[in-house]
Design an enzyme around this catalytic site. Structure first.
Site, PDB file in Angstrom:
ATOM      1  N   LYS A   2      22.354  39.166  29.745  1.00  0.00           N
ATOM      2  CA  LYS A   2      22.380  40.300  30.497  1.00  0.00           C
ATOM      3  C   LYS A   2      24.049  40.449  30.787  1.00  0.00           C
ATOM      4  O   LYS A   2      24.799  39.540  31.428  1.00  0.00           O
ATOM      5  CB  LYS A   2      21.819  39.956  31.823  1.00  0.00           C
ATOM      6  CG  LYS A   2      21.104  41.347  32.652  1.00  0.00           C
ATOM      7  CD  LYS A   2      22.550  42.618  33.469  1.00  0.00           C
ATOM      8  CE  LYS A   2      22.800  42.157  33.957  1.00  0.00           C
ATOM      9  NZ  LYS A   2      23.539  42.860  34.450  1.00  0.00           N
TER      10      LYS A   2
ATOM     11  N   GLU B 156      30.006  29.350  36.380  1.00  0.00           N
ATOM     12  CA  GLU B 156      31.381  29.860  36.423  1.00  0.00           C
ATOM     13  C   GLU B 156      31.891  30.679  37.431  1.00  0.00           C
ATOM     14  O   GLU B 156      31.081  32.115  37.320  1.00  0.00           O
ATOM     15  CB  GLU B 156      31.223  29.919  34.692  1.00  0.00           C
ATOM     16  CG  GLU B 156      31.542  29.299  33.848  1.00  0.00           C
ATOM     17  CD  GLU B 156      31.661  27.775  33.711  1.00  0.00           C
ATOM     18  OE1 GLU B 156      32.363  27.300  34.178  1.00  0.00           O
ATOM     19  OE2 GLU B 156      30.768  26.818  32.944  1.00  0.00           O
TER      20      GLU B 156
ATOM     21  N   CYS C 156      39.656  35.424  36.318  1.00  0.00           N
ATOM     22  CA  CYS C 156      38.520  34.300  36.756  1.00  0.00           C
ATOM     23  C   CYS C 156      40.102  32.920  37.275  1.00  0.00           C
ATOM     24  O   CYS C 156      40.240  32.776  38.827  1.00  0.00           O
ATOM     25  CB  CYS C 156      37.519  34.038  37.312  1.00  0.00           C
ATOM     26  SG  CYS C 156      37.835  32.698  35.051  1.00  0.00           S
TER      27      CYS C 156
ATOM     28  N   GLU D 177      39.952  36.256  46.225  1.00  0.00           N
ATOM     29  CA  GLU D 177      40.255  36.538  45.422  1.00  0.00           C
ATOM     30  C   GLU D 177      40.184  38.143  45.145  1.00  0.00           C
ATOM     31  O   GLU D 177      39.130  38.659  45.566  1.00  0.00           O
ATOM     32  CB  GLU D 177      38.429  36.536  44.120  1.00  0.00           C
ATOM     33  CG  GLU D 177      38.866  36.742  42.640  1.00  0.00           C
ATOM     34  CD  GLU D 177      37.646  35.778  42.040  1.00  0.00           C
ATOM     35  OE1 GLU D 177      36.883  35.681  42.177  1.00  0.00           O
ATOM     36  OE2 GLU D 177      38.074  35.265  40.662  1.00  0.00           O
TER      37      GLU D 177
HETATM   38  P1  NAD Z   1      29.150  39.809  39.952  1.00  0.00           P
HETATM   39  O1  NAD Z   1      29.420  38.526  40.221  1.00  0.00           O
HETATM   40  O2  NAD Z   1      29.209  41.109  40.543  1.00  0.00           O
HETATM   41  O3  NAD Z   1      28.429  40.310  38.360  1.00  0.00           O
HETATM   42  C1  NAD Z   1      27.918  39.018  36.968  1.00  0.00           C
HETATM   43  C2  NAD Z   1      26.789  39.348  36.538  1.00  0.00           C
HETATM   44  O4  NAD Z   1      25.754  39.280  37.435  1.00  0.00           O
HETATM   45  C3  NAD Z   1      26.970  41.197  36.536  1.00  0.00           C
HETATM   46  O5  NAD Z   1      25.951  40.944  34.938  1.00  0.00           O
HETATM   47  C4  NAD Z   1      26.138  41.992  37.306  1.00  0.00           C
HETATM   48  O6  NAD Z   1      25.195  42.219  36.848  1.00  0.00           O
HETATM   49  C5  NAD Z   1      25.428  40.145  37.185  1.00  0.00           C
HETATM   50  N1  NAD Z   1      24.450  40.520  38.690  1.00  0.00           N
HETATM   51  C6  NAD Z   1      25.082  41.146  40.104  1.00  0.00           C
HETATM   52  N2  NAD Z   1      23.792  40.961  41.290  1.00  0.00           N
HETATM   53  C7  NAD Z   1      22.850  40.213  40.892  1.00  0.00           C
HETATM   54  C8  NAD Z   1      21.783  39.457  40.909  1.00  0.00           C
HETATM   55  N3  NAD Z   1      21.561  40.269  41.796  1.00  0.00           N
HETATM   56  N4  NAD Z   1      21.026  39.103  40.355  1.00  0.00           N
HETATM   57  C9  NAD Z   1      21.421  38.277  38.868  1.00  0.00           C
HETATM   58  N5  NAD Z   1      22.195  39.205  38.471  1.00  0.00           N
HETATM   59  C10 NAD Z   1      23.223  39.671  38.899  1.00  0.00           C
HETATM   60  O7  NAD Z   1      30.869  39.057  39.264  1.00  0.00           O
HETATM   61  P2  NAD Z   1      31.774  40.742  38.333  1.00  0.00           P
HETATM   62  O8  NAD Z   1      32.459  41.569  39.247  1.00  0.00           O
HETATM   63  O9  NAD Z   1      31.315  40.889  37.163  1.00  0.00           O
HETATM   64  O10 NAD Z   1      32.910  39.432  38.149  1.00  0.00           O
HETATM   65  C11 NAD Z   1      33.767  39.404  38.364  1.00  0.00           C
HETATM   66  C12 NAD Z   1      33.707  37.536  38.302  1.00  0.00           C
HETATM   67  O11 NAD Z   1      33.743  36.613  37.781  1.00  0.00           O
HETATM   68  C13 NAD Z   1      34.975  37.432  40.053  1.00  0.00           C
HETATM   69  O12 NAD Z   1      34.991  36.380  40.514  1.00  0.00           O
HETATM   70  C14 NAD Z   1      35.136  35.874  38.568  1.00  0.00           C
HETATM   71  O13 NAD Z   1      36.457  34.947  39.059  1.00  0.00           O
HETATM   72  C15 NAD Z   1      34.309  35.488  37.834  1.00  0.00           C
HETATM   73  N6  NAD Z   1      34.409  34.906  37.060  1.00  0.00           N
HETATM   74  C16 NAD Z   1      34.385  33.815  35.560  1.00  0.00           C
HETATM   75  C17 NAD Z   1      34.215  33.238  35.367  1.00  0.00           C
HETATM   76  C18 NAD Z   1      34.762  31.401  34.834  1.00  0.00           C
HETATM   77  O14 NAD Z   1      34.946  31.469  33.466  1.00  0.00           O
HETATM   78  N7  NAD Z   1      35.123  30.792  36.022  1.00  0.00           N
HETATM   79  C19 NAD Z   1      35.299  34.111  34.011  1.00  0.00           C
HETATM   80  C20 NAD Z   1      35.065  35.533  34.355  1.00  0.00           C
HETATM   81  C21 NAD Z   1      35.145  36.026  35.453  1.00  0.00           C
END
Ligand code: NAD
Length: 497
Positions: free
Chosen positions: A192, A267, A301, A400
């Site tokens: 997804k 993650e 991140c 963040e």
């Molecule tokens: P997000 O949590 O908003 O979205 C991530 C994914 O989750 C997207 O595909 C989104 O469509 C999906 N999602 C949203 N609501 C959902 C729900 N209710 N149920 C299931 N899935 C859902 O994050 P983002 O804004 O896309 O990404 C930024 C975040 O990701 C930051 O916090 C960043 O630090 C983190 N990140 C972590 C790593 C790591 O390796 N630790 C790597 C990259 C990004």
């Protein structure tokens, strides 16, 4: 596609973007949604819509998981010898490498990444696929146990369908980090992608079909988080789920998996520190930290967002950082001379600017102002890099931001540096900068986080586990042999003698 000069695009990219609404890939077939579920994906550098994408719904996700289950049981994938699976994954890596220019342009357009960085992400996907394909052939599948009065052994078996929910900052690279170990171990996958950046995953789904991987092995379900994402997270047919994204959504996903007792890997975000001692090579450290915080416009991140500087060099460091940051050339992501592109969306730009405002309201010093940036001819989501300074209890030092904003604080001695670095709910990655390698090792070892880097930031060699603790994640991490082992369940067999 107004602001994007189509002549700048490769013909294959143009064809992909103009091939009509882009659907998901389930069981080797393109799946489209009803009109009311279409959503737009934009070029963050121009603000223009570049494609209409089908928002898949719960029943589509259900079909994708069923297709993955069928492929697991009916195709030979799970039963192939590791070397045969590895050969197929190398074929996928070859195909991606052969389309690197195309995929890099799609990725750069969709998430606003500079083109060379997008190409680096595509290469990283290829390297990850090859790393796990090779590694999987060298892991012992059956271990005989020395047990009194019993014959006993354990054996490794793939789990079945595995789900992957990925964010928008490294859309293609993170798909690779997720699915490569799962596929190499013999599982099937449902991906997804984030709604802001679904294009490279859709392209991958089509490519898997084109090179003849089994239908249902790699399924892609674009859609909104609260629909497609939630449906995948709560699907009882999954055998594992991996989520990369924010802690807030991570909690929801873990709760949904918990209800079905599906093992979950999270993650999540970070608020990493760079601890800089007075004996560091100052100019080199400034250069590398400025590069780190402006890399992908700070939407990383594990970024070094809190710069903890030894008091004797604090003023010089602040001055040099501000000077260097002012020189960063902000521009459209496909322009060669750009050194920092846009953030991914208007929402993200507002988030970054909002944190600057709140940080100053709470008393932070604005060392370098930041703010919105205008790029001639491009109505994109550009921001300038910014530097704040002050106490670490400020909102901009605690939460963040996910933009090109660093927060500076001085420290007196090693003990205080460690205490400040660890004073966060997150625990993803920190770095320590010093020419004294004993001190470097001591401080690196004292971090309460998944990763410590020495005289560098953002290091990801394949084979080194990468994971977070606390609010930064749980469940084992990525990129190492441990990740591969996560994608096999263990079976113990015992017979009395
Ligand atoms: P997000 O949590 O908003 O979205 C991530 C994914 O989750 C997207 O595909 C989104 O469509 C999906 N999602 C949203 N609501 C959902 C729900 N209710 N149920 C299931 N899935 C859902 O994050 P983002 O804004 O896309 O990404 C930024 C975040 O990701 C930051 O916090 C960043 O630090 C983190 N990140 C972590 C790593 C790591 O390796 N630790 C790597 C990259 C990004």
């Amino acid at each position: 596609m107004a602001a994007q000069r189509t002549s700048d695009l490769l013909p294959e990219v143009r064809d992909f973007l103009t091939s009509g609404r882009l659907g998901g890939v389930i069981d080797g077939q393109t799946v489209v949604s009803a009109d009311e579920h279409l959503f737009a994906t934009r070029d963050p550098g121009s603000g223009e819509v570049i494609a209409e994408v089908c928002g898949l719904q719960g029943d589509d996700v259900d079909r994708a998981v069923q297709a993955a289950q069928r492929a697991f049981v009916q195709s030979s994938w799970a039963r192939l010898a590791p070397a045969e699976r590895a050969a197929a994954l190398h074929r996928l890596a070859d195909a991606v490498e052969g389309r690197k220019a195309i995929l890099a342009q799609i990725e750069a357009l969709d998430c606003g990444k500079l083109l060379p960085q997008a190409a680096g992400d595509v290469q990283n996907f290829v390297d990850t696929m090859r790393y796990f394909a090779d590694l999987s052939q060298h892991v012992q599948q059956r271990s005989v146990l020395a047990v009194a009065r019993h014959e006993a052994w354990t054996s490794r078996h793939p789990w079945g369908p595995c789900g992957f929910i990925v964010p928008w900052n490294f859309p293609f690279l993170l798909v690779g980090w997720g699915i490569a170990p799962a596929l190499a171990a013999g599982n099937t996958v449902v991906i997804k992608p984030a709604e802001d950046t679904p294009l490279s995953a859709i392209y991958l789904g089509r490519l898997a079909k084109e090179i003849g991987l089994p239908d249902g092995l790699i399924n892609v379900v674009p859609g909104l988080g609260e629909t497609a994402g939630a449906a995948l997270a709560s699907h009882p047919g999954l055998r594992r789920l991996s989520f990369t994204g924010s802690p807030e959504v991570g909690r929801l996903v873990a709760e949904a998996c918990g209800r079905n007792l599906v093992p979950v890997k999270l993650e999540l975000g970070g608020k990493g520190a760079a601890v800089v001692f007075e004996d560091t090579e100052l100019d080199d450290t400034v250069e590398k930290l400025v590069q780190a915080i402006t890399f992908h416009t700070g939407q990383v991140c594990c970024d070094a967002t809190r710069w903890l500087i030894h008091r004797p060099i604090y003023d010089r460091f602040v001055e040099a950082s501000a000077q260097r940051m002012k020189q960063v050339r902000i521009g459209y992501q496909l322009d060669r001379q750009s050194q920092m592109g846009p953030v991914v969306s208007q929402k993200q730009r507002e988030r970054v600017l909002g944190y600057l405002q709140r940080g100053v309201q709470e008393g932070a010093e604005l060392v370098l102002e930041g703010g919105p940036e205008q790029v001639p001819g491009r109505d994109g989501f550009f921001v300038k890099p910014a530097l704040l300074a002050g106490s670490l209890d400020n909102v901009a030092a605690r939460e963040e931001i996910f933009g090109p904003v660093a927060y500076l604080t001085p420290f007196q001695d090693e003990e205080e540096a460690i205490q400040l670095a660890n004073a966060t709910d997150y625990g993803l990655a920190n770095s320590v900068w010093t020419t004294d390698l004993s001190r470097a090792a001591r401080v690196a070892d004292a971090m309460v986080a998944g990763n410590s880097w020495i005289n560098a930031h953002n290091l990801f060699p394949h084979g080194v586990p990468y994971a977070g603790v606390g609010k930064s994640g749980m469940g084992g991490g990525v990129l190492s042999v441990l990740t591969l082992l996560d994608y096999w369940r263990s079976l113990s067999v015992v017979r009395p003698l």
